[in-house]
Design an enzyme around this catalytic site. Sequence first.
Site, PDB file in Angstrom:
ATOM      1  N   HIS A  99      -1.492  14.156   0.351  1.00  0.00           N
ATOM      2  CA  HIS A  99      -1.082  13.176   1.393  1.00  0.00           C
ATOM      3  C   HIS A  99      -2.219  12.230   0.746  1.00  0.00           C
ATOM      4  CE1 HIS A  99      -0.284  10.201   4.477  1.00  0.00           C
ATOM      5  NE2 HIS A  99       1.103  11.024   4.146  1.00  0.00           N
ATOM      6  N   GLU A 159       6.050   8.710  -1.452  1.00  0.00           N
ATOM      7  CA  GLU A 159       6.176   8.329  -1.004  1.00  0.00           C
ATOM      8  C   GLU A 159       4.299   7.425  -1.113  1.00  0.00           C
ATOM      9  OE1 GLU A 159       4.623   9.209   3.963  1.00  0.00           O
ATOM     10  OE2 GLU A 159       2.860  10.106   2.181  1.00  0.00           O
TER      11      GLU A 159
HETATM   12  P1  PGA Z   1       5.127   6.509   7.654  1.00  0.00           P
HETATM   13  O1  PGA Z   1       3.883   7.698   7.914  1.00  0.00           O
HETATM   14  O2  PGA Z   1       5.908   7.320   8.573  1.00  0.00           O
HETATM   15  O3  PGA Z   1       4.353   6.513   9.323  1.00  0.00           O
HETATM   16  O4  PGA Z   1       5.040   5.228   7.596  1.00  0.00           O
HETATM   17  C1  PGA Z   1       4.394   8.500   6.981  1.00  0.00           C
HETATM   18  C2  PGA Z   1       3.886   9.593   5.985  1.00  0.00           C
HETATM   19  O5  PGA Z   1       2.048   8.927   6.072  1.00  0.00           O
HETATM   20  O6  PGA Z   1       3.861  10.737   6.015  1.00  0.00           O
END
Ligand code: PGA
Length: 237
Positions: A99, A159
């Site tokens: 992440h 992401e």
């Molecule tokens: P968020 O976080 O949905 O609050 O943007 C997603 C993540 O960081 O996995």
Amino acid sequence: MKTLYFVANWKSNKTIQEAITWLQKISNLKSQISNLEESEIIVCPSFTLLPSMKAFLEEHQLPIKLGVQDVSPFEEGAYTGAINTKQAKEFVTHAIIGHSERRRLFHETDEDVIAKIKQVLAAEITPILCISDIAQLDHYLTESTTLVDNAEKIIFVYEPPGAISGGGAYRAEDPETANQNAGEIRKKIGKQVITIYGGSVNPDNRDALFGQEYIQGGLVGQASLDAETFIKLITNS
Ligand code: PGA
């Protein structure tokens, strides 16, 4: 109909009591999620919450799997503070790896990410691998053949860090761009892998995002913390 993956990333939130309250609310709406076809729900809480949550899920027969948010790059042994895959495996079927918050705040490197992926795969836990951008994926692919060799066993998350809500206002990437990047991940891997999107997914934007060809679900932070909001997101109600 494509299978949708809903991965709740609780980050550093909730006590045991709060986690159980969340599960109780979900349990009251069990019929709504049990009727959901073609969807997989994976909740990734802090390690401390796993034993109580696992017991609750088993007792109430909820169709929810558990995941960790990180794991040790090493096997068991003299690694102070680390939780290894053998320990995680007692509770979870999935593991979020790489992440952007772990990379940025805890200085996780490409090598760490690859080592964690290897550990997780060896333990037969499904990696949920976060990819911030295509250049990062290129680095991983240069580093190791593990991702391509095991591509079918991995859930790839596109992401972009700038789209993460951070607990504040939602600012998801526009669905077409997100789709393009998710598609690019598949192209680079060269296989029909599972690709989901993360960053400010919520009940209002889920249709636009999940309607895209290459977006098969979401990694959900903020919108997963409140049980009602999360139910709304997964049931599209
Ligand atoms: P968020 O976080 O949905 O609050 O943007 C997603 C993540 O960081 O996995």
